[in-house]
Design an enzyme around this catalytic site. Structure first.
Site, PDB file in Angstrom:
ATOM      1  N   SER A  23     -12.056  22.347   2.057  1.00 19.02           N
ATOM      2  CA  SER A  23     -11.236  23.532   2.312  1.00 19.02           C
ATOM      3  C   SER A  23     -11.441  23.988   3.748  1.00 19.02           C
ATOM      4  CB  SER A  23     -11.651  24.662   1.369  1.00 19.02           C
ATOM      5  OG  SER A  23     -11.002  25.860   1.740  1.00 19.02           O
ATOM      6  N   TYR A  31     -19.525  29.631  -1.915  1.00 21.26           N
ATOM      7  CA  TYR A  31     -18.407  28.678  -1.956  1.00 21.26           C
ATOM      8  C   TYR A  31     -18.066  28.108  -0.571  1.00 21.26           C
ATOM      9  CZ  TYR A  31     -13.728  26.745  -2.654  1.00 21.26           C
ATOM     10  OH  TYR A  31     -12.635  25.914  -2.683  1.00 21.26           O
TER      11      TYR A  31
END
Ligand SMILES: NC(=O)c1ccc[n+]([C@@H]2O[C@H](COP(=O)([O-])OP(=O)(O)OC[C@H]3O[C@@H](n4cnc5c(N)ncnc54)[C@H](OP(=O)(O)O)[C@@H]3O)[C@@H](O)[C@H]2O)c1
Length: 245
Positions: A146, A168
């Protein structure tokens, strides 16, 4: 029969393929002629996904796989060996670990759980499957990362994507870092190792707040999974092209 024979379909494995982007990567690879292992940890969710993909005419099979469990990963590798090998591995499975994740608020357990799934899970699965990938004709490893893991983008933009996150987002930075290390180690073997970002996709991961469809999110990974021999390795990209680490 091995992956090197021309009369045999190439096999791909997608981790966390029972829903979201992973499901669409599995469907897209099947559409491109792969026989696809649908990696999923929950038996019911796995069987439902396999049934749905087969109903759409795709050549898929279920692979019980919890990326945090060494025994499960070893069993998946044995299953794929018995199925005839592996040409493409897509490391897609991940969790956010729950928000909020301000650095001052996270617990060590929360961070460790996300690292275990999103980073160590990739190492476990990749290392267990490397012997099979080494025997494939055009092996590819695709890591679903990401841009929230891009340190450059996180610091270059005032409105950087993603929330403040001490679990994350850093796991995606770590995943990007090990993508580079695998690419360096495997240079010259024919195994191409790349990472991609799907964009902001509406899935369970973000409470369906994303603006793209899982199918749109899957596209960059289908490209990375089917790169030509001699193609790039050790890169990070999204639909717009190469992204900074
Ligand atoms: N959605 C976005 O906007 C976005 C943006 C950038 C990157 N990504 C990345 O895209 C990938 C897919 O995310 P998604 O948005 O499609 O999320 P999702 O719908 O929540 O899917 C995540 C998948 O990972 C599986 N999973 C989680 N822990 C696992 C474990 N220990 N073992 C095996 N499977 C496990 C889940 O299985 P269960 O159903 O059993 O939980 C599920 O199949 C992730 O790597 C995510 O970080 C997503």
């Amino acid at each position: 029969m091995t992956e090197n024979t021309t009369d045999h379909k190439q096999t791909a494995l997608v981790t966390g393929a029972n829903k979201g982007i992973g499901y669409e990567i599995a469907a897209g690879l099947a559409r491109r002629g792969f026989r696809v292992g649908v990696g999923a940890r929950d038996a019911g969710r796995r069987e439902d996904a396999v049934a749905k993909l087969r109903a759409d005419g795709h050549d898929v099979f279920g692979v019980p796989l919890d990326v945090t469990d060494d025994a499960s990963v070893a069993a998946a590798a044995a299953q794929l060996e018995a199925e005839g090998g592996l040409a493409v591995l897509v490391n897609n499975a991940a969790i956010t670990g729950g928000m909020p994740q301000e650095p001052s608020q996270v617990s060590a357990d929360q961070v460790l759980r996300v690292v275990d799934t999103n980073v160590i899970g990739v190492l476990r699965v990749t290392n267990a499957l490397l012997p099979l990938l080494r025997r494939a004709a055009s092996p590819r490893i695709v890591n679903v990362s990401s841009t929230v893991g891009s340190l450059t983008l996180q610091t270059a933009q005032a409105d950087a994507v993603g929330p403040i996150s001490a679990a994350y987002s850093p796991t995606k930075s770590y995943l990007n870092a090990i993508t580079i290390q695998y690419a360096k180690e495997l240079a010259g073997t024919g195994i191409l190792v790349n990472a991609g970002c799907p964009g902001f996709v509406a899935t369970d991961l973000n409470g369906h707040r994303g603006t793209r469809t899982p199918e749109q999110g899957a596209a960059v990974f289908l490209e990375l999974a089917t790169l030509p021999d001699g193609g790039p390795s050790g890169t990070f990209r999204d639909d717009a092209g190469i992204q900074p680490w």
